[in-house]
Design a protein around this motif. Structure first.
Motif, PDB file in Angstrom:
ATOM      1  N   VAL A  50      -9.048   3.361   4.453  1.00  0.00           N
ATOM      2  CA  VAL A  50      -8.947   2.892   3.057  1.00  0.00           C
ATOM      3  C   VAL A  50      -9.123   1.370   3.029  1.00  0.00           C
ATOM      4  CG1 VAL A  50      -7.444   2.698   1.050  1.00  0.00           C
ATOM      5  CG2 VAL A  50      -7.488   4.825   2.358  1.00  0.00           C
ATOM      6  N   VAL A  97      -4.867   5.890 -14.562  1.00  0.00           N
ATOM      7  CA  VAL A  97      -5.153   6.520 -15.860  1.00  0.00           C
ATOM      8  C   VAL A  97      -6.657   6.493 -16.133  1.00  0.00           C
ATOM      9  CG1 VAL A  97      -4.805   6.305 -18.348  1.00  0.00           C
ATOM     10  CG2 VAL A  97      -2.868   6.048 -16.804  1.00  0.00           C
ATOM     11  N   ARG A 151     -12.681   0.389   3.547  1.00  0.00           N
ATOM     12  CA  ARG A 151     -13.494   0.548   2.320  1.00  0.00           C
ATOM     13  C   ARG A 151     -13.208  -0.588   1.337  1.00  0.00           C
ATOM     14  NH1 ARG A 151     -12.075   6.519   1.981  1.00  0.00           N
ATOM     15  NH2 ARG A 151     -11.017   5.980   0.044  1.00  0.00           N
ATOM     16  N   ILE A 152     -11.966  -0.998   1.267  1.00  0.00           N
ATOM     17  CA  ILE A 152     -11.621  -2.113   0.376  1.00  0.00           C
ATOM     18  C   ILE A 152     -12.337  -3.378   0.831  1.00  0.00           C
ATOM     19  CG2 ILE A 152      -9.739  -3.634  -0.368  1.00  0.00           C
ATOM     20  CD1 ILE A 152      -7.898  -1.182  -0.276  1.00  0.00           C
ATOM     21  N   LEU A 184       0.380   3.847  -2.965  1.00  0.00           N
ATOM     22  CA  LEU A 184      -0.218   5.159  -2.708  1.00  0.00           C
ATOM     23  C   LEU A 184       0.681   6.261  -3.254  1.00  0.00           C
ATOM     24  CD1 LEU A 184      -2.531   6.749  -1.512  1.00  0.00           C
ATOM     25  CD2 LEU A 184      -1.315   6.802   0.681  1.00  0.00           C
ATOM     26  N   GLY A 185       1.989   6.040  -3.159  1.00  0.00           N
ATOM     27  CA  GLY A 185       2.923   6.997  -3.752  1.00  0.00           C
ATOM     28  C   GLY A 185       2.700   7.130  -5.255  1.00  0.00           C
ATOM     29  N   TYR A 193      -0.577   8.916  -5.821  1.00  0.00           N
ATOM     30  CA  TYR A 193      -0.460  10.337  -5.474  1.00  0.00           C
ATOM     31  C   TYR A 193       0.218  11.120  -6.585  1.00  0.00           C
ATOM     32  CZ  TYR A 193       0.306  14.381  -2.460  1.00  0.00           C
ATOM     33  OH  TYR A 193       0.295  15.639  -1.905  1.00  0.00           O
ATOM     34  N   ARG A 194       1.153  10.509  -7.255  1.00  0.00           N
ATOM     35  CA  ARG A 194       1.858  11.183  -8.356  1.00  0.00           C
ATOM     36  C   ARG A 194       0.933  11.485  -9.519  1.00  0.00           C
ATOM     37  NH1 ARG A 194       4.940   8.049 -10.969  1.00  0.00           N
ATOM     38  NH2 ARG A 194       5.307   6.216  -9.697  1.00  0.00           N
ATOM     39  N   MET A 252      -4.857  13.978  -2.021  1.00  0.00           N
ATOM     40  CA  MET A 252      -4.700  12.716  -1.301  1.00  0.00           C
ATOM     41  C   MET A 252      -6.001  11.912  -1.362  1.00  0.00           C
ATOM     42  SD  MET A 252      -2.792  10.661   0.285  1.00  0.00           S
ATOM     43  CE  MET A 252      -1.289  11.482   0.784  1.00  0.00           C
ATOM     44  N   ASP A 253      -7.127  12.596  -1.321  1.00  0.00           N
ATOM     45  CA  ASP A 253      -8.403  11.876  -1.401  1.00  0.00           C
ATOM     46  C   ASP A 253      -8.516  11.109  -2.717  1.00  0.00           C
ATOM     47  OD1 ASP A 253     -10.359  14.432   0.330  1.00  0.00           O
ATOM     48  OD2 ASP A 253      -9.249  12.687   1.069  1.00  0.00           O
ATOM     49  N   GLU A 275      -6.202   8.131  -2.663  1.00  0.00           N
ATOM     50  CA  GLU A 275      -6.717   6.995  -1.882  1.00  0.00           C
ATOM     51  C   GLU A 275      -7.871   6.305  -2.612  1.00  0.00           C
ATOM     52  OE1 GLU A 275      -7.581   8.679   1.936  1.00  0.00           O
ATOM     53  OE2 GLU A 275      -5.568   8.245   2.712  1.00  0.00           O
ATOM     54  N   ASP A 276      -8.658   7.071  -3.339  1.00  0.00           N
ATOM     55  CA  ASP A 276      -9.715   6.451  -4.141  1.00  0.00           C
ATOM     56  C   ASP A 276      -9.110   5.513  -5.190  1.00  0.00           C
ATOM     57  OD1 ASP A 276     -11.996   9.319  -4.258  1.00  0.00           O
ATOM     58  OD2 ASP A 276     -11.695   7.724  -2.767  1.00  0.00           O
ATOM     59  N   PRO A 330      -8.432   6.037 -23.055  1.00  0.00           N
ATOM     60  CA  PRO A 330      -7.905   6.490 -21.767  1.00  0.00           C
ATOM     61  C   PRO A 330      -7.078   7.747 -21.924  1.00  0.00           C
ATOM     62  CG  PRO A 330      -7.559   4.147 -22.035  1.00  0.00           C
ATOM     63  CD  PRO A 330      -8.051   4.661 -23.350  1.00  0.00           C
ATOM     64  N   PHE A 370      -6.611  -1.837  -5.506  1.00  0.00           N
ATOM     65  CA  PHE A 370      -6.461  -3.052  -4.696  1.00  0.00           C
ATOM     66  C   PHE A 370      -7.668  -3.972  -4.827  1.00  0.00           C
ATOM     67  CE2 PHE A 370      -2.655  -3.769  -2.456  1.00  0.00           C
ATOM     68  CZ  PHE A 370      -2.022  -2.561  -2.298  1.00  0.00           C
ATOM     69  N   PHE A 391       9.191   6.759  -3.607  1.00  0.00           N
ATOM     70  CA  PHE A 391       8.212   7.637  -2.969  1.00  0.00           C
ATOM     71  C   PHE A 391       7.137   6.790  -2.293  1.00  0.00           C
ATOM     72  CE2 PHE A 391       6.240  11.367  -1.880  1.00  0.00           C
ATOM     73  CZ  PHE A 391       4.991  11.560  -2.436  1.00  0.00           C
ATOM     74  N   ARG A 392       7.024   6.945  -0.977  1.00  0.00           N
ATOM     75  CA  ARG A 392       6.069   6.154  -0.202  1.00  0.00           C
ATOM     76  C   ARG A 392       5.178   7.076   0.595  1.00  0.00           C
ATOM     77  NH1 ARG A 392       8.298   2.843  -2.879  1.00  0.00           N
ATOM     78  NH2 ARG A 392       9.331   0.903  -2.267  1.00  0.00           N
ATOM     79  N   LEU A 393       3.936   6.652   0.727  1.00  0.00           N
ATOM     80  CA  LEU A 393       3.003   7.383   1.592  1.00  0.00           C
ATOM     81  C   LEU A 393       2.173   6.356   2.353  1.00  0.00           C
ATOM     82  CD1 LEU A 393       1.687  10.141  -0.847  1.00  0.00           C
ATOM     83  CD2 LEU A 393       3.124  10.511   1.168  1.00  0.00           C
ATOM     84  N   GLN A 394       1.800   6.683   3.561  1.00  0.00           N
ATOM     85  CA  GLN A 394       1.023   5.754   4.367  1.00  0.00           C
ATOM     86  C   GLN A 394      -0.459   6.089   4.226  1.00  0.00           C
ATOM     87  OE1 GLN A 394       2.538   3.167   5.809  1.00  0.00           O
ATOM     88  NE2 GLN A 394       0.534   2.360   6.363  1.00  0.00           N
ATOM     89  N   PRO A 395      -1.266   5.131   3.766  1.00  0.00           N
ATOM     90  CA  PRO A 395      -2.700   5.421   3.640  1.00  0.00           C
ATOM     91  C   PRO A 395      -3.386   5.396   4.992  1.00  0.00           C
ATOM     92  CG  PRO A 395      -2.235   3.163   2.981  1.00  0.00           C
ATOM     93  CD  PRO A 395      -0.914   3.785   3.294  1.00  0.00           C
ATOM     94  N   ARG A 396      -4.525   6.037   5.036  1.00  0.00           N
ATOM     95  CA  ARG A 396      -5.328   6.016   6.262  1.00  0.00           C
ATOM     96  C   ARG A 396      -5.958   4.630   6.443  1.00  0.00           C
ATOM     97  NH1 ARG A 396      -9.171  10.977   5.116  1.00  0.00           N
ATOM     98  NH2 ARG A 396      -8.983  10.056   3.053  1.00  0.00           N
ATOM     99  N   ALA A 424       0.800  -1.231   0.000  1.00  0.00           N
ATOM    100  CA  ALA A 424       0.000   0.000   0.000  1.00  0.00           C
ATOM    101  C   ALA A 424       0.830   1.278   0.000  1.00  0.00           C
ATOM    102  CB  ALA A 424      -0.978  -0.011   1.183  1.00  0.00           C
ATOM    103  N   PRO A 425       1.878   1.399   0.811  1.00  0.00           N
ATOM    104  CA  PRO A 425       2.626   2.671   0.803  1.00  0.00           C
ATOM    105  C   PRO A 425       3.227   2.992  -0.560  1.00  0.00           C
ATOM    106  CG  PRO A 425       3.147   1.411   2.773  1.00  0.00           C
ATOM    107  CD  PRO A 425       2.338   0.514   1.892  1.00  0.00           C
ATOM    108  N   LYS A 430     -12.070   9.143 -16.278  1.00  0.00           N
ATOM    109  CA  LYS A 430     -13.465   9.180 -15.848  1.00  0.00           C
ATOM    110  C   LYS A 430     -13.819  10.465 -15.135  1.00  0.00           C
ATOM    111  CE  LYS A 430     -13.329   5.876 -13.080  1.00  0.00           C
ATOM    112  NZ  LYS A 430     -13.144   4.676 -12.257  1.00  0.00           N
ATOM    113  N   LEU A 482      -6.203   4.138  -5.025  1.00  0.00           N
ATOM    114  CA  LEU A 482      -5.593   3.017  -4.299  1.00  0.00           C
ATOM    115  C   LEU A 482      -6.643   1.957  -3.970  1.00  0.00           C
ATOM    116  CD1 LEU A 482      -2.877   2.158  -2.819  1.00  0.00           C
ATOM    117  CD2 LEU A 482      -3.982   2.996  -0.748  1.00  0.00           C
ATOM    118  N   GLN A 483      -7.772   2.421  -3.489  1.00  0.00           N
ATOM    119  CA  GLN A 483      -8.862   1.502  -3.128  1.00  0.00           C
ATOM    120  C   GLN A 483      -9.317   0.719  -4.354  1.00  0.00           C
ATOM    121  OE1 GLN A 483     -12.306   3.499  -1.512  1.00  0.00           O
ATOM    122  NE2 GLN A 483     -13.629   1.816  -2.095  1.00  0.00           N
TER     123      GLN A 483
END
Lengths: 188, 472
Positions: free
Chosen positions: B24, A80, B27-28, A30-31, A34-35, A40-41, A44-45, B353, A51, B16-21, A26-27, A85, A47-48
């Protein structure tokens, strides 16, 4: 638990194994997300969504390469698709827009930290940001990017070049600002 | 030097790493549980058609008591053979049998008649002229008419069964046993069913004039005293019909996994129950569409099995030509149809896309479908019907360049979809013309993993039809 065992349990829909897999990747993912996004929201969407696709499509993973690379490719395509969308991004994915700035010939090895560099990338318009992420960081070829985004190879090259040039300019400006701040602190 | 910058950016990006809440993952989890539940519900959709097929199969089996072929029933027994054999006649039968079994020595075999029928056959072996085993007639109307006993016949008299010519005297009511009564009833029902609905791949219709004509023919036949049933008039059985319709449909694409790097979103406004879906993106709003249909159909009863009917049709709907064929038994239709479709630039468009530009495209599609339908007759003019169907669609898409600069973009993916659905309808058919209203709901799911998602499709259609032949 090794990766094979983890995969086997995840395919059996073992929630504990799935959580382990998620925590492992996940970390990094998420990176990546995020790019590609502007908040961030949104990251995370993506990311969700990514996964969920991974867990439902795990049977399709053929174990010919590393699992991390497979998950990464899913994340990238999910990102992408998300940009396509989402109406907030769709308008910015216009590759026929005029150039941002003149292309700079000079290049530099940035002295900025990772987070600052990524913020510079995220400052780019969505289209340029996407192309730069795909070519500059993910390592896609221009042919692959052209097919993925529905643009020509020429457009991909020019967009990447312009994005890169813009990044260099911002990095330089940021480094100059850093140098000025350091100098002013020293003078005090 | 360029490479240093690129390498550096790549290295920084990879690291580059980030920690998700925590939410998340919550929700998954919730989404995975919801998918599990949806898969369970989807599984029931397969069970329903199988259950319906089982119910229909049981019903069909129960109906097997009724003979499937037209029984060969004598309309009227020959007058001479309505007599219960007298004891003398019986003994004569035995005597004749004995005689025929062993011709007398010295008899010239060539002189004996060659035909088996010329050998005196006891009446009881001729099932078409079967008489009651015992004389149990209770009323004078059922009493057999006296006739010649076998013993009264000369040896050389031609066998009257063989040479029987039915009497055409309508004043005499023929003697009818209970078995014959039942057989006549069955024959009447079959004659009525012969003129009944012609269920095509899309709907059924009743040719009222044809059915009336058939009943009239049957009634006329009953009055005659022919011993053999008429040969089926195949030309009269062939029915031609033309159709036209207009429909309104919507489909709602659903989010689903898509791993292909050539992921595409397609929006096709027109849909068809037999040509259900194209690829679609996630989370787009319902897409409505209107479509027209024209078609021609043919139906014909099978010679050997009158309760079965063969049907075929050609329809043009939603830029798709469909050829279908099927068989119907009584009120149930078993159908297989195949269609080839081609959509023009106006109806197929895509979003690639990363691009907000609409790309026009062409789509080639082949689909195979099978289905099982049934109809419930309310009366001769109104019909209520239902149809469950399933099939697969093979579709190849390619894009026409939106602008000269973008160039030709070939699509490598071939879409494979399996689908199933339900159609119900009500139709009014007073004469040769009829009108019907039909509703369809369809759920299709992609077969290949790298292709697109489930989608719900539903619509309504209004159709009119006119029977071209047979003419009155």
């Amino acid at each position: 638990m090794n990766e094979k065992e983890l995969l086997r349990k995840c395919r059996k829909k073992d929630r504990t194994a799935q959580k382990l897999l998620y925590d492992s990747y996940a970390p990094e993912m998420l990176g990546i997300c995020y790019r590609y996004t502007k908040s961030m929201d949104d990251a995370e969407d993506v990311l969700q969504e990514g996964f969920v696709k991974c867990f439902t499509q795990l049977d399709k993973f053929r174990e010919e390469g590393p699992l991390g690379a497979w998950i990464r490719s899913i994340m990238v395509t999910t990102a992408v698709s998300y940009l396509r969308k989402n109406s907030r991004y769709r308008n910015q994915m216009d590759f026929s827009a005029p150039a941002l700035h003149p292309v700079l010939d000079e290049v530099a090895t940035p002295a900025l930290g990772t987070a600052e560099l990524m913020e510079c990338v995220r400052r780019l318009p969505a289209g340029y940001q996407t192309v730069f992420n795909l070519v500059g960081i993910e390592g896609y070829s221009h042919d692959e990017v052209a097919k993925l985004l529905g643009i020509s190879v020429q457009t991909s090259r020019s967009q990447y070049s312009r994005a890169r040039g813009q990044l260099i300019q911002w990095i330089k400006e940021a480094e100059m600002e850093m140098d000025e701040n350091i100098a002013s602190v020293k003078n005090k | 030097m360029n490479k240093d910058f690129d390498e550096h950016m790549r290295k920084e990006g990879d690291g580059f790493r980030l920690q998700p809440r925590e939410e998340v993952w919550t929700r998954i989890e919730a989404e995975l549980d919801a998918k599990k539940e949806r898969r369970r519900i989807l599984w029931y959709w397969w069970v329903l058609p199988i259950l319906l097929a089982g119910v229909w199969g049981s019903y069909a089996l129960l109906q097997q008591n009724i003979p499937s072929t037209t029984p060969k029933i004598e309309k009227e027994l020959p007058k001479q053979y309505t007599t219960h054999p007298t004891p003398d006649a019986e003994s004569n039968i035995q005597m004749h049998q004995t005689d025929n079994a062993s011709p007398a020595a010295g008899t010239d075999k060539a002189a004996l008649p060659n035909s088996r029928a010329a050998v005196r056959t006891p009446l009881r072996t001729n099932t078409s002229n079967r008489l009651p085993e015992k004389s149990k007639f209770t009323s004078s109307t059922q009493a057999p008419r006296p006739g010649k006993a076998l013993s009264e016949r000369a040896d050389n008299e031609p066998n009257e069964i063989e040479n029987y010519v039915p009497a055409k005297d309508k004043s005499e009511k023929p003697f009818i046993t209970n078995q014959q009564k039942h057989a006549n009833q069955v024959q009447n029902e079959l004659a009525e069913k012969k003129a009944e609905d012609f269920i095509s791949s899309e709907e059924s219709f009743t040719n009222t004039s044809e059915s009336e004509q058939s009943i009239e023919i049957v009634n006329t036949e009953r009055e005659q005293t022919t011993p053999k049933p008429d040969k089926p008039n195949l030309k009269k059985d062939v029915r031609w019909r033309i159709l036209a319709g207009i429909g309104r449909h919507t489909y709602t694409p659903k989010a689903g996994p898509g791993l292909s790097t050539n992921d595409m979103q397609s929006s096709e406004p027109l849909f068809n129950p037999t040509n259900p879906g194209s690829n679609s993106a996630s989370n787009t709003p319902p897409q409505p569409g209107t479509g027209f249909m024209v078609g021609i159909e043919r139906a014909q009863s099978l010679k050997a099995h009158p309760r079965w009917e063969w049907q075929a049709g050609i329809h043009y709907q939603y830029q798709t030509v469909q050829v279908s064929t099927g068989q119907r038994r009584d009120s149930t239709l078993l159908l297989v149809n195949m269609g080839a479709g081609f959509s023009n630039n106006r109806s197929a468009y895509y979003y690639l896309p990363g691009s907000a530009n609409k790309q026009v495209g062409r789509q080639h599609r082949i689909h195979l479908q099978t289905g099982m339908g049934w109809h419930l007759h309310q009366n001769r003019k109104w019909t209520l019907q239902g149809l469950v169907y399933g099939g697969v669609v093979l579709s190849a898409d390619y894009l026409v360049p939106h602008t000269p600069q973008t160039g030709y973009v070939p699509v490598k993916n071939v879409l494979n979809k399996a689908y199933y659905g339900l159609e119900t309808g009500i139709r009014f058919q007073p004469k040769a013309w009829g009108i019907g209203l039909y509703g369809q709901t369809n759920l299709s799911s992609s077969v290949k993993s790298n292709l697109l998602s489930n989608q719900y499709w539903r619509g309504a259609e209004l159709r009119i039809n006119y029977q071209l032949s047979p003419k009155k």
